[in-house]
Design a protein around this motif. Structure first.
Motif, PDB file in Angstrom:
ATOM      1  N   ASP A 192       0.834  -1.206   0.000  1.00 53.40           N
ATOM      2  CA  ASP A 192       0.000   0.000   0.000  1.00 53.40           C
ATOM      3  C   ASP A 192       0.869   1.257   0.000  1.00 53.40           C
ATOM      4  O   ASP A 192       0.589   2.198  -0.749  1.00 53.40           O
ATOM      5  CB  ASP A 192      -0.920   0.019   1.227  1.00 53.40           C
ATOM      6  N   ILE A 193       1.903   1.273   0.822  1.00 54.38           N
ATOM      7  CA  ILE A 193       2.792   2.432   0.908  1.00 54.38           C
ATOM      8  C   ILE A 193       3.500   2.652  -0.428  1.00 54.38           C
ATOM      9  O   ILE A 193       3.599   3.784  -0.917  1.00 54.38           O
ATOM     10  CB  ILE A 193       3.798   2.269   2.065  1.00 54.38           C
ATOM     11  N   LEU A 194       3.970   1.579  -1.036  1.00 55.79           N
ATOM     12  CA  LEU A 194       4.643   1.673  -2.327  1.00 55.79           C
ATOM     13  C   LEU A 194       3.695   2.219  -3.405  1.00 55.79           C
ATOM     14  O   LEU A 194       4.031   3.146  -4.152  1.00 55.79           O
ATOM     15  CB  LEU A 194       5.153   0.286  -2.741  1.00 55.79           C
ATOM     16  N   ALA A 195       2.491   1.675  -3.471  1.00 53.77           N
ATOM     17  CA  ALA A 195       1.517   2.109  -4.475  1.00 53.77           C
ATOM     18  C   ALA A 195       1.061   3.549  -4.217  1.00 53.77           C
ATOM     19  O   ALA A 195       0.869   4.314  -5.173  1.00 53.77           O
ATOM     20  CB  ALA A 195       0.327   1.153  -4.499  1.00 53.77           C
ATOM     21  N   ILE A 196       0.897   3.932  -2.958  1.00 54.10           N
ATOM     22  CA  ILE A 196       0.527   5.319  -2.639  1.00 54.10           C
ATOM     23  C   ILE A 196       1.625   6.263  -3.128  1.00 54.10           C
ATOM     24  O   ILE A 196       1.328   7.325  -3.691  1.00 54.10           O
ATOM     25  CB  ILE A 196       0.247   5.498  -1.128  1.00 54.10           C
ATOM     26  N   GLY A 197       2.886   5.894  -2.950  1.00 52.86           N
ATOM     27  CA  GLY A 197       3.990   6.713  -3.462  1.00 52.86           C
ATOM     28  C   GLY A 197       3.908   6.911  -4.964  1.00 52.86           C
ATOM     29  O   GLY A 197       4.135   8.013  -5.479  1.00 52.86           O
ATOM     30  N   ILE A 198       3.527   5.874  -5.682  1.00 52.73           N
ATOM     31  CA  ILE A 198       3.398   5.969  -7.140  1.00 52.73           C
ATOM     32  C   ILE A 198       2.259   6.913  -7.523  1.00 52.73           C
ATOM     33  O   ILE A 198       2.426   7.795  -8.362  1.00 52.73           O
ATOM     34  CB  ILE A 198       3.190   4.569  -7.755  1.00 52.73           C
ATOM     35  N   VAL A 199       1.099   6.746  -6.893  1.00 50.96           N
ATOM     36  CA  VAL A 199      -0.040   7.582  -7.295  1.00 50.96           C
ATOM     37  C   VAL A 199       0.086   9.024  -6.804  1.00 50.96           C
ATOM     38  O   VAL A 199      -0.441   9.935  -7.449  1.00 50.96           O
ATOM     39  CB  VAL A 199      -1.411   6.942  -6.926  1.00 50.96           C
ATOM     40  N   VAL A 200       0.795   9.247  -5.707  1.00 52.18           N
ATOM     41  CA  VAL A 200       1.074  10.634  -5.289  1.00 52.18           C
ATOM     42  C   VAL A 200       1.949  11.304  -6.354  1.00 52.18           C
ATOM     43  O   VAL A 200       1.731  12.465  -6.713  1.00 52.18           O
ATOM     44  CB  VAL A 200       1.742  10.688  -3.891  1.00 52.18           C
ATOM     45  N   THR A 201       2.910  10.577  -6.884  1.00 50.96           N
ATOM     46  CA  THR A 201       3.757  11.115  -7.951  1.00 50.96           C
ATOM     47  C   THR A 201       2.919  11.435  -9.190  1.00 50.96           C
ATOM     48  O   THR A 201       3.121  12.459  -9.836  1.00 50.96           O
ATOM     49  CB  THR A 201       4.892  10.138  -8.293  1.00 50.96           C
ATOM     50  N   LEU A 202       1.952  10.565  -9.513  1.00 50.23           N
ATOM     51  CA  LEU A 202       1.055  10.841 -10.644  1.00 50.23           C
ATOM     52  C   LEU A 202       0.206  12.084 -10.386  1.00 50.23           C
ATOM     53  O   LEU A 202      -0.069  12.852 -11.305  1.00 50.23           O
ATOM     54  CB  LEU A 202       0.146   9.637 -10.914  1.00 50.23           C
ATOM     55  N   LEU A 203      -0.204  12.271  -9.153  1.00 47.29           N
ATOM     56  CA  LEU A 203      -0.977  13.460  -8.792  1.00 47.29           C
ATOM     57  C   LEU A 203      -0.151  14.725  -9.061  1.00 47.29           C
ATOM     58  O   LEU A 203      -0.664  15.731  -9.540  1.00 47.29           O
ATOM     59  CB  LEU A 203      -1.401  13.384  -7.327  1.00 47.29           C
ATOM     60  N   ILE A 204       1.133  14.656  -8.796  1.00 49.07           N
ATOM     61  CA  ILE A 204       2.027  15.801  -8.999  1.00 49.07           C
ATOM     62  C   ILE A 204       2.402  15.968 -10.478  1.00 49.07           C
ATOM     63  O   ILE A 204       2.332  17.058 -11.019  1.00 49.07           O
ATOM     64  CB  ILE A 204       3.310  15.631  -8.140  1.00 49.07           C
ATOM     65  N   GLU A 205       2.785  14.878 -11.118  1.00 45.11           N
ATOM     66  CA  GLU A 205       3.329  14.919 -12.485  1.00 45.11           C
ATOM     67  C   GLU A 205       2.272  14.957 -13.578  1.00 45.11           C
ATOM     68  O   GLU A 205       2.502  15.506 -14.641  1.00 45.11           O
ATOM     69  CB  GLU A 205       4.213  13.686 -12.734  1.00 45.11           C
ATOM     70  N   GLY A 206       1.156  14.283 -13.365  1.00 47.22           N
ATOM     71  CA  GLY A 206       0.188  14.104 -14.426  1.00 47.22           C
ATOM     72  C   GLY A 206       0.494  12.847 -15.226  1.00 47.22           C
ATOM     73  O   GLY A 206       1.368  12.063 -14.859  1.00 47.22           O
ATOM     74  N   GLY A 207      -0.206  12.652 -16.317  1.00 49.95           N
ATOM     75  CA  GLY A 207      -0.137  11.413 -17.098  1.00 49.95           C
ATOM     76  C   GLY A 207       1.072  11.242 -17.975  1.00 49.95           C
ATOM     77  O   GLY A 207       1.366  10.140 -18.423  1.00 49.95           O
ATOM     78  N   GLY A 208       1.790  12.317 -18.268  1.00 48.95           N
ATOM     79  CA  GLY A 208       2.998  12.205 -19.073  1.00 48.95           C
ATOM     80  C   GLY A 208       2.726  11.969 -20.543  1.00 48.95           C
ATOM     81  O   GLY A 208       1.631  12.198 -21.053  1.00 48.95           O
ATOM     82  N   LYS A 209       3.759  11.497 -21.221  1.00 48.91           N
ATOM     83  CA  LYS A 209       3.687  11.223 -22.658  1.00 48.91           C
ATOM     84  C   LYS A 209       2.659  10.129 -22.946  1.00 48.91           C
ATOM     85  O   LYS A 209       2.360   9.310 -22.095  1.00 48.91           O
ATOM     86  CB  LYS A 209       5.053  10.794 -23.180  1.00 48.91           C
ATOM     87  N   LEU A 210       2.179  10.114 -24.154  1.00 47.83           N
ATOM     88  CA  LEU A 210       1.254   9.089 -24.644  1.00 47.83           C
ATOM     89  C   LEU A 210      -0.015   9.004 -23.792  1.00 47.83           C
ATOM     90  O   LEU A 210      -0.569   7.931 -23.598  1.00 47.83           O
ATOM     91  CB  LEU A 210       1.928   7.717 -24.708  1.00 47.83           C
TER      92      LEU A 210
END
Length: 153
Positions: free
Chosen positions: A120-138
């Motif tokens: 859960d902690i690992l996955a939360i770290g990933i989605v928090v980064t997506l919240l900051i960065e957005g969807g990116g390329k493609l």
């Protein structure tokens, strides 16, 4: 608000992270909705969540929606920040209500009562980064954001 939801950095970071979360969670969503991968399907999952886990019906439905629809839309990169926020709520809820009582570590060897909160902690770290960065390329978000910027003139 719309601008924030679709805005994205033009990097591969968001792409790789949203594909990672999408690939990991789409099988869970398919288990809960269609019964694939030895899952229970929608009706039995709803019943399990409401009767055994004691979740309110709307919460149970939301869990299924996030894991199924959210995974697909993260793979496509549509509304990445919105779905990242949804996954933060989902994963925090799962961690606090189910996994935290089993400690930190995942149940790799079947020696614990259940899963710990490590994943859960690992996955939360990933989605928090997506919240900051957005969807990116493609991502559809990038296409929408680019299209909106072109029509500003």
């Amino acid at each position: 608000m719309k601008k924030f939801i679709f805005k994205t950095n033009n990097s591969w970071t968001g792409t790789i992270l949203r594909w990672t979360i999408g690939i990991v969670f789409i099988p869970h969503g398919l288990q809960k909705t269609l019964g694939w991968f030895d899952g229970m399907g929608f009706k039995k999952t709803m019943s399990f969540f409401t009767e055994n886990v004691h979740l309110p019906g709307m919460v149970a439905f939301t869990v299924i929606l996030i894991e199924f629809v959210g995974s697909i839309l993260l793979l496509l990169g549509l509304g990445t920040r919105l779905w990242a926020l949804s996954f933060i709520g989902l994963l925090t809820g799962i961690m606090l209500t189910t996994h935290l009582e089993n400690g930190f570590f995942m149940n790799w060897f079947g020696t614990q009562k259940g899963e710990g909160c490590q994943f859960d902690i690992l996955a939360i770290g990933i989605v928090v980064t997506l919240l900051i960065e957005g969807g990116g390329k493609l991502s559809v978000d990038q296409w929408i954001s680019h299209r909106n910027n072109m029509h500003k003139d």
